[in-house]
Design a protein around this motif. Structure first.
Motif, PDB file in Angstrom:
ATOM      1  N   ALA A   1     -84.451  45.484 -43.357  1.00  0.00           N
ATOM      2  CA  ALA A   1     -85.287  45.491 -42.724  1.00  0.00           C
ATOM      3  C   ALA A   1     -84.448  44.896 -41.130  1.00  0.00           C
ATOM      4  N   GLY A   2     -84.063  44.380 -41.416  1.00  0.00           N
ATOM      5  CA  GLY A   2     -83.049  43.544 -40.553  1.00  0.00           C
ATOM      6  C   GLY A   2     -82.070  44.547 -39.423  1.00  0.00           C
ATOM      7  N   PRO A   3     -81.255  45.174 -40.315  1.00  0.00           N
ATOM      8  CA  PRO A   3     -80.792  45.608 -39.385  1.00  0.00           C
ATOM      9  C   PRO A   3     -81.251  46.999 -38.897  1.00  0.00           C
ATOM     10  N   LEU A   4     -82.396  47.355 -38.705  1.00  0.00           N
ATOM     11  CA  LEU A   4     -83.128  47.809 -38.078  1.00  0.00           C
ATOM     12  C   LEU A   4     -84.243  47.447 -37.479  1.00  0.00           C
ATOM     13  N   ILE A   5     -84.314  46.585 -37.465  1.00  0.00           N
ATOM     14  CA  ILE A   5     -84.656  45.622 -36.322  1.00  0.00           C
ATOM     15  C   ILE A   5     -84.140  44.990 -35.254  1.00  0.00           C
ATOM     16  N   TRP A   6     -82.806  44.637 -35.791  1.00  0.00           N
ATOM     17  CA  TRP A   6     -81.713  44.720 -34.733  1.00  0.00           C
ATOM     18  C   TRP A   6     -80.856  45.573 -34.165  1.00  0.00           C
ATOM     19  N   VAL A   7     -81.335  46.814 -34.348  1.00  0.00           N
ATOM     20  CA  VAL A   7     -80.390  48.024 -33.823  1.00  0.00           C
ATOM     21  C   VAL A   7     -81.537  48.128 -32.712  1.00  0.00           C
ATOM     22  N   ALA A   8     -82.834  48.406 -32.929  1.00  0.00           N
ATOM     23  CA  ALA A   8     -83.928  48.379 -32.394  1.00  0.00           C
ATOM     24  C   ALA A   8     -84.095  47.571 -31.387  1.00  0.00           C
ATOM     25  N   LEU A   9     -84.085  46.429 -31.200  1.00  0.00           N
ATOM     26  CA  LEU A   9     -83.834  45.561 -30.219  1.00  0.00           C
ATOM     27  C   LEU A   9     -82.758  45.596 -29.501  1.00  0.00           C
ATOM     28  N   THR A  10     -81.800  45.406 -30.035  1.00  0.00           N
ATOM     29  CA  THR A  10     -80.048  46.291 -29.199  1.00  0.00           C
ATOM     30  C   THR A  10     -79.999  46.993 -28.375  1.00  0.00           C
ATOM     31  N   ALA A  11     -81.209  48.345 -28.765  1.00  0.00           N
ATOM     32  CA  ALA A  11     -81.511  49.041 -27.851  1.00  0.00           C
ATOM     33  C   ALA A  11     -82.040  49.011 -26.264  1.00  0.00           C
ATOM     34  N   LEU A  12     -82.563  47.856 -26.109  1.00  0.00           N
ATOM     35  CA  LEU A  12     -83.475  47.284 -25.386  1.00  0.00           C
ATOM     36  C   LEU A  12     -82.533  46.763 -24.590  1.00  0.00           C
ATOM     37  N   ARG A  13     -80.891  46.480 -24.631  1.00  0.00           N
ATOM     38  CA  ARG A  13     -80.739  45.235 -24.185  1.00  0.00           C
ATOM     39  C   ARG A  13     -79.437  45.919 -23.391  1.00  0.00           C
ATOM     40  N   PRO A  14     -79.109  45.498 -22.019  1.00  0.00           N
ATOM     41  CA  PRO A  14     -77.780  46.331 -21.506  1.00  0.00           C
ATOM     42  C   PRO A  14     -76.637  45.757 -22.580  1.00  0.00           C
ATOM     43  N   SER A  15     -75.365  46.485 -21.876  1.00  0.00           N
ATOM     44  CA  SER A  15     -74.017  46.445 -22.504  1.00  0.00           C
ATOM     45  C   SER A  15     -73.558  45.708 -22.546  1.00  0.00           C
ATOM     46  N   ALA A  16     -73.311  44.708 -20.745  1.00  0.00           N
ATOM     47  CA  ALA A  16     -72.582  43.590 -20.665  1.00  0.00           C
ATOM     48  C   ALA A  16     -73.018  42.353 -21.886  1.00  0.00           C
ATOM     49  N   GLU A  17     -74.331  42.084 -21.850  1.00  0.00           N
ATOM     50  CA  GLU A  17     -75.108  41.696 -22.962  1.00  0.00           C
ATOM     51  C   GLU A  17     -74.958  41.443 -24.171  1.00  0.00           C
ATOM     52  N   ILE A  18     -75.455  42.979 -24.587  1.00  0.00           N
ATOM     53  CA  ILE A  18     -74.887  43.047 -25.901  1.00  0.00           C
ATOM     54  C   ILE A  18     -73.019  42.883 -26.505  1.00  0.00           C
ATOM     55  N   LEU A  19     -72.747  42.954 -25.558  1.00  0.00           N
ATOM     56  CA  LEU A  19     -70.205  42.156 -25.446  1.00  0.00           C
ATOM     57  C   LEU A  19     -70.957  40.758 -25.606  1.00  0.00           C
ATOM     58  N   SER A  20     -71.586  39.956 -24.476  1.00  0.00           N
ATOM     59  CA  SER A  20     -71.171  38.928 -24.903  1.00  0.00           C
ATOM     60  C   SER A  20     -72.077  37.998 -25.568  1.00  0.00           C
ATOM     61  N   ASP A  21     -73.408  38.442 -26.406  1.00  0.00           N
ATOM     62  CA  ASP A  21     -73.781  37.708 -26.994  1.00  0.00           C
ATOM     63  C   ASP A  21     -74.969  38.974 -28.478  1.00  0.00           C
ATOM     64  N   PRO A  22     -74.331  39.628 -28.768  1.00  0.00           N
ATOM     65  CA  PRO A  22     -74.633  40.917 -30.240  1.00  0.00           C
ATOM     66  C   PRO A  22     -75.720  40.412 -30.561  1.00  0.00           C
ATOM     67  N   MET A  23     -75.420  39.080 -30.978  1.00  0.00           N
ATOM     68  CA  MET A  23     -77.252  39.095 -32.635  1.00  0.00           C
ATOM     69  C   MET A  23     -78.424  37.678 -31.279  1.00  0.00           C
ATOM     70  N   GLY A  24     -77.989  38.263 -30.202  1.00  0.00           N
ATOM     71  CA  GLY A  24     -79.101  37.525 -29.484  1.00  0.00           C
ATOM     72  C   GLY A  24     -80.547  38.142 -28.615  1.00  0.00           C
ATOM     73  N   TRP A  25     -81.664  37.676 -28.447  1.00  0.00           N
ATOM     74  CA  TRP A  25     -82.525  38.332 -28.047  1.00  0.00           C
ATOM     75  C   TRP A  25     -82.279  38.758 -26.308  1.00  0.00           C
ATOM     76  N   PRO A  26     -82.943  39.996 -26.833  1.00  0.00           N
ATOM     77  CA  PRO A  26     -83.097  40.452 -24.986  1.00  0.00           C
ATOM     78  C   PRO A  26     -83.502  39.847 -23.689  1.00  0.00           C
ATOM     79  N   ALA A  27     -83.449  38.980 -23.255  1.00  0.00           N
ATOM     80  CA  ALA A  27     -83.396  38.356 -21.962  1.00  0.00           C
ATOM     81  C   ALA A  27     -84.463  39.525 -20.902  1.00  0.00           C
ATOM     82  N   SER A  28     -84.933  40.572 -20.961  1.00  0.00           N
ATOM     83  CA  SER A  28     -85.220  41.440 -20.990  1.00  0.00           C
ATOM     84  C   SER A  28     -85.313  42.753 -21.002  1.00  0.00           C
TER      85      SER A  28
END
Length: 297
Positions: free
Chosen positions: A43-70
């Motif tokens: 389930a970890g990779p699925l949750i990570w993909v779903a959370l990453t889908a809610l982040r902007p591109s710049a935030e994904i590149l700077s911190d791939p494993m981070g939690w969405p700021a918004s």
């Protein structure tokens, strides 16, 4: 003169049950820890993909494993409209509707005849279907392309449906043959005595009884055909508007580079995962019943 011997010590009657209880507790702890680890890995990779889908591109590149700021829900809008994920999804659903229906209908009919009727070559036909599962599809790409081109089925939805059906039919027939053999023969004989034809007996009597097996193999075919990439890449690669979802996601990933809309890409991946998760969540019990029905009968 009489002598008295010391009484032999009596074994503790509770020692063996205590050891068995401790061994059982240790086994339970180990099995539960393994299951928790498996859930995290699955389930970890699925949750990570779903959370990453809610982040902007710049935030994904700077911190791939981070939690969405918004939460940026507009990623899904961009993926559906601008990246053509909506069109690719519709194409996949249309092709899957035809290919899955054809696979289940032809596979169940072939399996029923092989399992319930005795005729010369019965075993040989069954082995042909079983042998089809051992034949890698990649070895048939060149002749498949030539056959489809000769019949004018390249770059067409019917051609892709036929390829999907041929790809899925061996395992479907093999699985359902074993399942139809477990069904009671008395019901079939009673229907024939009452005057039902072979067609009516199959569709109205035997097919409903095989529902658990049909649901199980139907979900496996759904997963395989929904995620199919190699066959569309060979037979449906000229017009990008006709791409199926795996093709569209691959094309979107190639075009992203390091400056693309990564949020939209992960949103597209999430959209691609949702039908699979929904189908399995809805039919989970039927899948388990179908996989264990043959062992219980």
């Amino acid at each position: 003169m009489t002598t008295t011997s010391a009484a032999a010590p009596r074994p503790d009657a509770t020692a063996a049950p205590r050891k068995q209880s401790e061994a059982g507790t240790t086994l339970n702890v180990f099995s539960h820890a393994f299951l928790v680890l498996w859930v995290v890995l699955a389930a970890g990779p699925l949750i990570w993909v779903a959370l990453t889908a809610l982040r902007p591109s710049a935030e994904i590149l700077s911190d791939p494993m981070g939690w969405p700021a918004s939460f940026h829900w507009e990623n899904f809008t961009h993926a559906w409209n601008k990246a053509n994920i909506g069109r690719y999804t519709v194409n996949s659903l249309v092709i899957l509707a035809g290919s899955l229906t054809g696979t289940m209908l032809l596979g169940s009919m072939a399996a029923y005849v092989i399992a319930r009727f005795t005729f010369p070559g019965n075993r040989f036909v069954f082995m042909l279907f079983a042998g089809g599962m051992m034949f890698p599809v990649i070895l048939a790409l060149v002749p498949l392309f030539a056959v489809m081109e000769n019949f004018g089925l390249l770059e067409t939805r019917p051609g892709l449906m036929i390829a999907y059906i041929a790809y899925s039919l061996p395992f479907t027939t093999f699985f359902l043959t074993s399942f139809f053999r477990t069904l009671p023969t008395g019901v079939q004989e009673a229907a024939m005595v009452d005057g039902a034809s072979h067609t009516r007996t199959f569709f109205q009597v035997m097919l409903p009884m095989a529902k658990p097996g049909l649901v199980s193999i139907g979900i496996f075919n759904f997963l395989g055909q929904w995620n199919q990439y190699l066959l569309p890449l060979l037979l449906n690669n000229e017009d990008e508007q006709n791409y199926v979802l795996p093709q569209g996601l691959a094309s979107l990933a190639v075009s992203q580079g390091y400056r693309g809309d990564w949020g939209a890409l992960f949103a597209g991946l999430t959209i691609a995962m949702l039908p699979v998760l929904v189908v399995y969540a809805v039919f989970q019990r039927q899948v388990q019943a179908g996989l264990t029905a043959g062992a219980l009968k």
